[in-house]
Write a protein that holds these residues in place. Structure first.
Motif, PDB file in Angstrom:
ATOM      1  N   VAL A 130       0.853  -1.184   0.000  1.00  0.00           N
ATOM      2  CA  VAL A 130       0.000   0.000   0.000  1.00  0.00           C
ATOM      3  C   VAL A 130       0.892   1.238   0.000  1.00  0.00           C
ATOM      4  CG1 VAL A 130      -1.810   1.243   1.250  1.00  0.00           C
ATOM      5  CG2 VAL A 130      -1.719  -1.270   1.354  1.00  0.00           C
ATOM      6  N   PRO A 131       0.884   2.026  -1.092  1.00  0.00           N
ATOM      7  CA  PRO A 131       1.675   3.257  -1.067  1.00  0.00           C
ATOM      8  C   PRO A 131       1.006   4.298  -0.178  1.00  0.00           C
ATOM      9  CG  PRO A 131       0.744   2.843  -3.286  1.00  0.00           C
ATOM     10  CD  PRO A 131       0.186   1.806  -2.367  1.00  0.00           C
ATOM     11  N   VAL A 132       1.751   4.846   0.763  1.00  0.00           N
ATOM     12  CA  VAL A 132       1.216   5.886   1.651  1.00  0.00           C
ATOM     13  C   VAL A 132       1.977   7.164   1.322  1.00  0.00           C
ATOM     14  CG1 VAL A 132       0.955   6.636   4.055  1.00  0.00           C
ATOM     15  CG2 VAL A 132       0.685   4.208   3.454  1.00  0.00           C
ATOM     16  N   THR A 133       1.292   8.131   0.719  1.00  0.00           N
ATOM     17  CA  THR A 133       2.009   9.325   0.282  1.00  0.00           C
ATOM     18  C   THR A 133       2.014  10.392   1.376  1.00  0.00           C
ATOM     19  OG1 THR A 133       0.014  10.159  -0.767  1.00  0.00           O
ATOM     20  CG2 THR A 133       1.532   8.919  -2.165  1.00  0.00           C
ATOM     21  N   ILE A 134       3.104  11.154   1.398  1.00  0.00           N
ATOM     22  CA  ILE A 134       3.256  12.252   2.366  1.00  0.00           C
ATOM     23  C   ILE A 134       3.596  13.482   1.529  1.00  0.00           C
ATOM     24  CG2 ILE A 134       4.499  13.039   4.415  1.00  0.00           C
ATOM     25  CD1 ILE A 134       5.556  10.121   4.689  1.00  0.00           C
ATOM     26  N   TYR A 135       2.708  14.474   1.552  1.00  0.00           N
ATOM     27  CA  TYR A 135       2.872  15.587   0.618  1.00  0.00           C
ATOM     28  C   TYR A 135       3.700  16.733   1.184  1.00  0.00           C
ATOM     29  CZ  TYR A 135       1.830  19.156  -2.819  1.00  0.00           C
ATOM     30  OH  TYR A 135       1.956  20.128  -3.783  1.00  0.00           O
ATOM     31  N   ALA A 136       4.594  17.233   0.362  1.00  0.00           N
ATOM     32  CA  ALA A 136       5.336  18.454   0.692  1.00  0.00           C
ATOM     33  C   ALA A 136       5.248  19.382  -0.513  1.00  0.00           C
ATOM     34  CB  ALA A 136       6.792  18.131   0.995  1.00  0.00           C
ATOM     35  N   GLY A 137       4.687  20.560  -0.316  1.00  0.00           N
ATOM     36  CA  GLY A 137       4.483  21.505  -1.422  1.00  0.00           C
ATOM     37  C   GLY A 137       5.649  22.464  -1.586  1.00  0.00           C
TER      38      GLY A 137
END
Ligand code: PMP
Ligand code: GLU
Length: 389
Positions: A130-137
């Motif tokens: 399961v890919p768990v994404t962590i966003y950084a803008g």
């Protein structure tokens, strides 16, 4: 399993198809150095052919190449690996996928800071993880913090994928930022780190640091790298993983069953790349730096493009949401996919929508091409964007 096609290759194929109809398309889509492979590397390959290096090699690659990789890791990264911990594969891409297949079981979670290269999420899906994404803008220069990563950790977390310098953002994690991530991970000894260092030599802020050099993470970092980007050898398909022994063994088992070794001739060429003169790497880096400055200057003049100056790799990744909702005739540009398609059709410039990288507000342009093409392409993009109402 619903696997998405590679968006980078899909866009470059679209550009090639349009070009084949006679249109003057400039492709800033797929990212690969436009330089030819240096002569001494090509000579080594020719010598390997004449020397009859034409038989199967050891499954994880020639011992001599794995030794050359160990010397490289020591010389350039200060890392100690033995040849038994190295597996040579068909590009960094295969090694990433094989490591993921080796360590991820069904339902395991893999943390992926996004924006991330298009293939990470799909590789995890191939392994039924399961890919768990962590966003950084852009406001944090597209880099996740240790706190953000920690907040995403669960008992199912198997691995963290890091890419520095990053594709698509060009961000480079500093030694301090990596130290803080390593210190946090010290509390989670079962999490494996996959460090994709394929752009390590293409950096404009000095030498990069490998997260494998932090003692807290001893024996649980897998370094992924290869010759594609540093030595302009994308088509030769040579990459490697440098891994804890049990992971290297598992990867070797996979290779033995479904790939065997990768091309013996390409392996000999890669050996020459690692053991030969390194000035070609610096010459190409300098050219990329000049082009980075050129394209950033041009892109900043385009209305609606919020450009973060990349510190490495060869991509710009402007945030373009200011353009969403604008119209080209009757057609609304609703998102980055629409914008990329509009630029291809109107400006004949191929880019890649940020959506496939987990950043639907952005769009990626590769600047691994000539100054003339960059000037022409950005001029066309600016004129096309200025037409939007
Ligand atoms: N990782 C990243 C971040 C990349 O951009 C690429 C190139 N597309 C790769 C890995 C794979 O490179 P290769 O398979 O050519 O070694
Ligand atoms: N690094 C390139 C890119 O991201 C190669 C294409 C690919 O493997 O995705 O465009």
């Amino acid at each position: 399993m619903a696997l998405s096609p590679s968006a980078t290759f899909a866009m470059s194929q679209k550009a090639a198809d349009l070009k084949a109809t006679g249109l003057d398309v400039i492709s800033l889509s797929v990212g690969e150095p436009d330089f030819n492979t240096p002569d001494h590397i090509k000579e080594a390959a020719k010598k390997a052919i004449d020397g009859n290096f034409s038989f199967y090699t050891a499954v994880p690659g020639y011992l001599s190449l794995r030794e050359a990789v160990c010397r490289k890791l020591k010389r350039e990264n200060g890392l100690d690996f033995t040849p038994a911990q190295i597996v040579i594969g068909n590009g960094a891409k295969q090694e990433l996928c094989d490591v993921i297949l080796s360590i991820v079981n069904k339902g395991d979670e893999v943390l992926i800071p996004v924006p991330a290269w298009v293939s990470y999420m799909e590789m995890v899906k191939i392994a039924e993880g399961v890919p768990v994404t962590i966003y950084a803008g852009p406001e944090q220069k597209f880099k996740v913090t240790a706190e953000q990563i920690e907040a995403a950790i669960t008992p199912k977390t198997k691995a963290l994928m890091l890419c520095s310098p990053s594709n698509p953002t060009g961000s480079v994690y500093s030694s301090e930022e990596l130290a803080s991530i390593a210190a946090m991970l010290a509390k989670y000894p079962d999490i494996i780190v996959l460090s994709d260092e394929i752009y390590e030599h293409i950096t404009y802020v000095g030498k990069t640091v490998s997260i494998a050099s932090f003692p807290e993470l001893k024996d649980r970092v897998v370094v992924i790298n290869g010759v594609s980007k540093a030595y302009a050898m994308t088509g030769w398909r040579i990459g490697y993983c440098a891994a804890p022994l049990h992971i290297a063994k598992a990867v070797g088992k996979l290779h033995g069953q479904y790939t065997s070794n990768c091309s013996s001739i390409a392996q000999k060429a890669a050996e020459a790349a690692y053991d030969g003169p390194q000035d070609c790497v610096e010459d190409m880096r300098k050219a990329f730096e000049r082009r980075r400055d050129l394209i950033v200057g041009l892109a900043k003049e385009i209305p609606g493009f919020n450009v973060t100056v990349p510190d490495g790799a060869f991509y710009i990744f402007p945030e373009v949401s200011a353009l969403f909702g604008k119209k080209a005739g009757e057609k609304v540009i609703a998102n980055a996919d629409d914008l990329a398609m509009y630029l291809l059709e109107e400006a004949l410039v191929a880019s890649v929508s940020g959506a496939a990288f987990g950043a639907p507000c952005c769009i990626r342009f590769s600047y691994a091409t000539s100054d003339e093409k960059l000037v022409e392409a950005m001029g066309r993009v600016r004129r096309a964007v200025e037409k939007l109402k």
